[in-house]
Design a protein around this motif. Structure first.
Motif, mmCIF file in Angstrom:
data_model
loop_
_atom_site.group_PDB
_atom_site.id
_atom_site.type_symbol
_atom_site.label_atom_id
_atom_site.label_comp_id
_atom_site.label_asym_id
_atom_site.label_seq_id
_atom_site.Cartn_x
_atom_site.Cartn_y
_atom_site.Cartn_z
ATOM 1 N N GLY A 100 -56.581 -38.420 -1.846
ATOM 2 C CA GLY A 100 -56.525 -37.004 -1.516
ATOM 3 C C GLY A 100 -55.357 -36.677 -0.611
ATOM 4 O O GLY A 100 -54.792 -35.597 -0.670
ATOM 5 N N SER A 101 -54.972 -37.619 0.245
ATOM 6 C CA SER A 101 -53.906 -37.356 1.209
ATOM 7 C C SER A 101 -52.550 -37.364 0.516
ATOM 8 O O SER A 101 -52.354 -38.019 -0.511
ATOM 9 C CB SER A 101 -53.923 -38.428 2.296
ATOM 10 O OG SER A 101 -53.767 -39.717 1.715
ATOM 11 N N LYS A 102 -51.621 -36.620 1.112
ATOM 12 C CA LYS A 102 -50.280 -36.522 0.524
ATOM 13 C C LYS A 102 -49.593 -37.879 0.520
ATOM 14 O O LYS A 102 -49.015 -38.303 -0.485
ATOM 15 C CB LYS A 102 -49.439 -35.520 1.326
ATOM 16 C CG LYS A 102 -49.867 -34.080 1.104
ATOM 17 C CD LYS A 102 -49.013 -33.124 1.901
ATOM 18 C CE LYS A 102 -49.833 -32.421 2.934
ATOM 19 N NZ LYS A 102 -49.114 -31.413 3.694
ATOM 20 N N ARG A 132 -51.015 -40.105 -2.122
ATOM 21 C CA ARG A 132 -50.593 -39.760 -3.480
ATOM 22 C C ARG A 132 -49.209 -40.283 -3.793
ATOM 23 O O ARG A 132 -48.946 -40.769 -4.893
ATOM 24 C CB ARG A 132 -50.609 -38.241 -3.643
ATOM 25 C CG ARG A 132 -52.000 -37.765 -3.765
ATOM 26 C CD ARG A 132 -52.193 -36.299 -3.652
ATOM 27 N NE ARG A 132 -53.602 -36.111 -3.940
ATOM 28 C CZ ARG A 132 -54.105 -35.176 -4.706
ATOM 29 N NH1 ARG A 132 -53.316 -34.282 -5.225
ATOM 30 N NH2 ARG A 132 -55.382 -35.130 -4.932
ATOM 31 N N ASP A 152 -56.425 -43.594 1.375
ATOM 32 C CA ASP A 152 -56.874 -42.412 2.114
ATOM 33 C C ASP A 152 -57.297 -42.775 3.529
ATOM 34 O O ASP A 152 -56.993 -42.060 4.488
ATOM 35 C CB ASP A 152 -58.051 -41.750 1.387
ATOM 36 C CG ASP A 152 -57.587 -40.684 0.408
ATOM 37 O OD1 ASP A 152 -58.358 -40.326 -0.498
ATOM 38 O OD2 ASP A 152 -56.437 -40.205 0.559
ATOM 39 N N ARG A 153 -58.007 -43.879 3.664
ATOM 40 C CA ARG A 153 -58.445 -44.289 5.011
ATOM 41 C C ARG A 153 -57.229 -44.601 5.875
ATOM 42 O O ARG A 153 -57.168 -44.251 7.059
ATOM 43 C CB ARG A 153 -59.359 -45.513 4.911
ATOM 44 C CG ARG A 153 -60.801 -45.174 4.621
ATOM 45 C CD ARG A 153 -61.720 -46.343 4.959
ATOM 46 N NE ARG A 153 -61.493 -47.468 4.087
ATOM 47 C CZ ARG A 153 -62.079 -47.631 2.911
ATOM 48 N NH1 ARG A 153 -62.919 -46.727 2.457
ATOM 49 N NH2 ARG A 153 -61.846 -48.682 2.175
ATOM 50 N N ALA A 156 -54.157 -43.407 5.519
ATOM 51 C CA ALA A 156 -53.434 -42.175 5.838
ATOM 52 C C ALA A 156 -54.138 -41.412 6.951
ATOM 53 O O ALA A 156 -53.493 -40.855 7.848
ATOM 54 C CB ALA A 156 -53.290 -41.305 4.591
ATOM 55 N N PHE A 157 -55.460 -41.387 6.935
ATOM 56 C CA PHE A 157 -56.230 -40.679 7.966
ATOM 57 C C PHE A 157 -55.999 -41.316 9.332
ATOM 58 O O PHE A 157 -55.742 -40.626 10.324
ATOM 59 C CB PHE A 157 -57.714 -40.717 7.604
ATOM 60 C CG PHE A 157 -58.577 -39.859 8.484
ATOM 61 C CD1 PHE A 157 -59.171 -40.372 9.626
ATOM 62 C CD2 PHE A 157 -58.794 -38.531 8.177
ATOM 63 C CE1 PHE A 157 -59.962 -39.573 10.442
ATOM 64 C CE2 PHE A 157 -59.589 -37.722 8.976
ATOM 65 C CZ PHE A 157 -60.170 -38.252 10.110
ATOM 66 N N ALA A 158 -56.075 -42.642 9.351
ATOM 67 C CA ALA A 158 -55.879 -43.345 10.629
ATOM 68 C C ALA A 158 -54.457 -43.144 11.147
ATOM 69 O O ALA A 158 -54.242 -42.919 12.342
ATOM 70 C CB ALA A 158 -56.177 -44.834 10.450
ATOM 71 N N ARG A 170 -52.473 -40.627 10.636
ATOM 72 C CA ARG A 170 -52.287 -39.264 11.144
ATOM 73 C C ARG A 170 -52.829 -39.144 12.557
ATOM 74 O O ARG A 170 -52.236 -38.502 13.420
ATOM 75 C CB ARG A 170 -52.967 -38.244 10.211
ATOM 76 C CG ARG A 170 -52.695 -36.795 10.597
ATOM 77 C CD ARG A 170 -51.251 -36.426 10.322
ATOM 78 N NE ARG A 170 -50.943 -35.083 10.816
ATOM 79 C CZ ARG A 170 -50.074 -34.834 11.792
ATOM 80 N NH1 ARG A 170 -49.446 -35.816 12.400
ATOM 81 N NH2 ARG A 170 -49.823 -33.594 12.169
#
Lengths: 326, 410
Positions: free
Chosen positions: A260-262, A265, A304-305, A307-309, A311
């Motif tokens: 989902g994260s840019k 992707r 995704d995990r 990318a979240f971390a 950010r």
């Protein structure tokens, strides 16, 4: 001073809802099928519709067996059926095709835990067909012919066999025909990959209307192109032959199976493109899309995990301007 | 993906109109959260009040009666005033300021708060920065909520008051620069009317939430204020047009903050820019302007489509009400939530590059982490992610609950 509790902001919506997105995709895929039918094989379009409706019927039956209740099939299942129908030979026997559809709908859409594994259902179905029904998956027949008396090849098959790159201009416009040195009769591949220009056109429309994200497709093409250049493969030919453009528009952009994260992707798309090009060059199969996309799907939750971390880390450390500083 | 939230475009806003007829009553909630601090009532039931007379006081602001009348209800929760039928004209008397040290008391006495929706008391804001004033005043005329044009109206038709307030801040605090932040589409509306004023233009995009203070700071400085950091820490005093207008009116006419400029939107009618007294009911505003409201088919929204809330006719206009809107109900607003399809629209919509659905999932599952805390602290609940979500996931409501959850955990 009363305040309504039932409705909350925002009182504004941008773009269509999920069903609208799926119907838009299905419309583009149906037009693609109609285009192939008009140019090459009038009998294809009814077959395409049969596959789409079979997908819905399968979902209804499986839902009934699983949950014990009847529910309207989803538009997204129609998309899965359409993608599968467009990515296999136009004359593939119906029974194996429906088996692949069953795998895609039942296993791919209804059983796989989408929190643990985010696999593209169509790709699962296609992988099943490649392994279990390998011969029908590679049987390219000219329209109206039941037996191939002359060796036939798709442009990608010709390249694999003889190392000859078909005309890029003709590939772009889907003008595939004639023969190669009287040895091979040239045939279009799967209906979806016939005319990359049409796929690109629909891709732009789907992006413009907010249905698709452009990042996975561009990343896929970029990763594919880089590996082609490194391995000295004819870049333009490989971009236009086979299902690269079709995959970039319709498959790698599947939101459910890509991150989902840019950042995710970009990474997933590039990786899928790179693997596709590598399989084309080194592998047994002329087409490598299935393996590239599945590899990206398997990594989607992890990306995704990550990318979240990341950010969170950048916010804590730097307070930099975001990617959209405006 | 092309899921953006466009701000208002079209013809320049008309001049703001005064609300006529005057309301028969005004009501003021003394809710501490709404006023950003506890308020103590200073009138009793039965008292006669004049226009501009204080009716409640807090540490950082004073609440005044906009109109003359008699107090009918006065308790810890609210003050209600029955307005007189005859309203004397306001007796204008300039109230200039000589020195920056007078600013906090002055602003408190006039009851100035952030009128772009934040409602943060200016007295407290200025007191914090007196010792190290910012170097740049930013007049925030971006006005990115869809459909709203009151700031543009004030900039075109009542910019004397706006710039009086701006010049006072700039000169008293010794700021070197004045910047006018606008949307690209509104610059051409404003340019002909602002030729005699000295400032720099800053163009922000024509989409929501282009007017967020953080984004303006980031564009001016190239650096986003971190969570807990204020725009003034980066050297900017970002002030909404209506706030400066109210400050200017105090300086020029001596009028405290008793009026609320707002946009009235109704279906099938052009937007109207109004100046209404604080405490007036939404029902009175609608009937004075001839706007019908059918609760079965329509919804009444205060403060904007994205960050506002649904209200009833007895809603009372407060200092943060930038708009009143009568909107036809749309089925999508009431549709139940569907499972997330990970389309990524919320990622694209977030102006801060956060991960909305990632945050929402973790909040709902109770999985706290430092990354979640960092992102949740950054989020200013603009609602853009919720507006673009095709699955109708109430992201901004989840974030609001998440902030409370984190605060209770700490």
């Amino acid at each position: 001073m009363a305040e309504k509790q039932s409705m909350k902001a925002p009182f504004f919506r941008s773009g269509t809802d999920v069903r609208g997105m799926m119907w838009a995709m299905l419309a583009c895929l149906t037009l693609t099928a109609a285009h192939f039918s008009l140019r090459y094989d009038g009998a294809y379009f009814p077959r395409f519709l049969l596959v789409v409706f079979s997908g819905w019927a399968l979902e209804w039956v499986v839902g009934l067996l699983h949950d014990g209740r009847s529910a309207w099939p989803r538009a997204s299942t129609g998309v899965t059926g359409a993608l599968l129908a467009l990515s296999v030979p136009a004359h593939m026997p119906l029974l194996p095709l429906l088996c692949g559809l069953l795998v895609a709908v039942w296993f791919g859409k209804l059983i796989v835990d989408r929190n643990a594994l985010r696999l593209n259902p169509m790709i699962l179905g296609r992988l099943f067909l490649m392994i279990v029904f390998a011969a029908p998956m590679q049987a390219w027949l000219a329209p109206g012919r039941e037996i191939s008396a002359i060796t036939s090849a798709t442009p990608l098959g010709l390249y694999k066999a003889e190392g000859v790159a078909f005309s890029a201009h003709k590939l772009l416009l889907g003008a595939i025909g004639g023969d190669w040195e009287g040895v091979y009769e040239l045939l279009p591949g799967a209906p979806g990959e016939l005319m990359p220009l049409l796929a690109l056109f629909f891709g732009v429309i789907l992006y413009w209307t907010g249905v698709l994200d452009w990042r996975p497709g561009v990343a896929f093409l970029s990763g594919f192109a880089v590996v082609c250049v490194v391995l000295r493969m004819p870049l333009v030919f490989h971009l236009l032959a086979g299902s690269v453009i079709f995959t970039a528009v319709y498959v790698i952009t599947d939101p459910r199976s890509t991150p989902g994260s840019k950042a995710g992707r970009w990474m997933a798309g590039a990786m899928a493109g790179a693997i596709t090009a590598a399989v084309r060059h080194h592998g047994y199969y002329p087409e490598g899309v299935v393996f590239g996309v599945l590899a990206a799907n398997l990594l989607a939750p992890t990306l995704d995990r990550l990318a979240f971390a990341l950010r969170g880390i950048t916010l804590r450390l730097t307070g930099r301007s975001p990617s959209r500083g405006e | 993906m092309r899921r953006t939230i466009p701000s208002r475009t079209g013809a320049p806003s008309e001049a703001p109109e005064a609300l006529t007829p005057s309301p028969s009553d005004l009501a003021f909630s003394l809710d501490a959260e709404g006023h950003r601090g506890a308020m103590q009532v200073c009138v009793r039931a039965g008292d006669a009040v004049l226009s501009g007379q204080p009716i409640a006081e807090g540490e950082w602001q004073v609440l005044h009666s906009p109109l003359a009348g008699t107090v009918s209800v006065s308790d810890a929760r609210q003050v209600v005033i029955q307005c007189s039928t005859e309203q004397p004209d306001w007796c204008a008397a300039p109230m200039p300021l000589a020195d920056k040290s007078e600013l906090p008391d002055y602003l408190r006495a006039m009851g100035l708060v952030g009128m772009g929706g934040g409602r943060f008391p200016y007295a407290r804001r200025i007191a914090r920065i007196l010792e190290r004033p910012p170097h740049t005043l930013v007049i925030n005329a971006v006005e990115c909520e869809p459909g709203i044009g009151i700031d543009e109206s004030l900039m075109i038709h009542q910019n004397r008051e706006v710039f009086a307030g701006a010049e006072a801040f700039k000169n008293l605090l010794g700021m070197r620069r004045c910047v006018l932040a606008v949307r690209r589409s509104t610059r051409r509306h404003l340019e002909p009317f602002l030729e005699n004023h000295s400032f720099d233009w800053l163009e922000m995009p024509d989409r929501y939430p282009g007017g967020a203070g953080k984004l303006i700071s980031a564009k001016l400085s190239g650096r986003m204020p971190r969570a807990g950091m204020l725009n003034s820490d980066l050297g900017f005093l970002i002030s909404n047009v209506a706030s400066l207008w109210a400050f200017g009116r105090r300086l020029i006419e001596g009028r405290p903050s008793v009026d609320r400029p707002l946009t009235l939107l109704a279906p099938d009618a052009p937007p109207r820019q109004l100046v209404v007294p604080l405490g007036v009911s939404a029902g009175h505003v609608l009937s004075a302007c001839g706007v019908s409201f059918d609760a079965a088919r329509q919804i009444l929204v205060a403060e904007g489509r994205l960050m506002g809330r649904a209200v009833e006719r007895d809603y009372r206009v407060g200092k943060g009400a930038i708009a009143l809107m009568v909107l036809n109900r749309e089925r999508r607003w009431e549709r139940p939530e569907a499972p997330c399809i990970l389309c990524g629209s919320c990622f694209d919509a977030c102006p801060l590059g956060l991960h909305p659905i990632g945050m929402a999932n973790r909040i709902r599952e109770g999985r706290s982490s430092r990354s979640l805390e960092a992102q949740l602290n950054e989020c200013f609940l603009c609602g853009a992610c919720s507006a673009v979500c095709p699955a109708e996931i109430p992201l901004v409501q989840v974030f609001r609950e998440g902030k409370t959850w984190l605060k209770n955990k700490a």
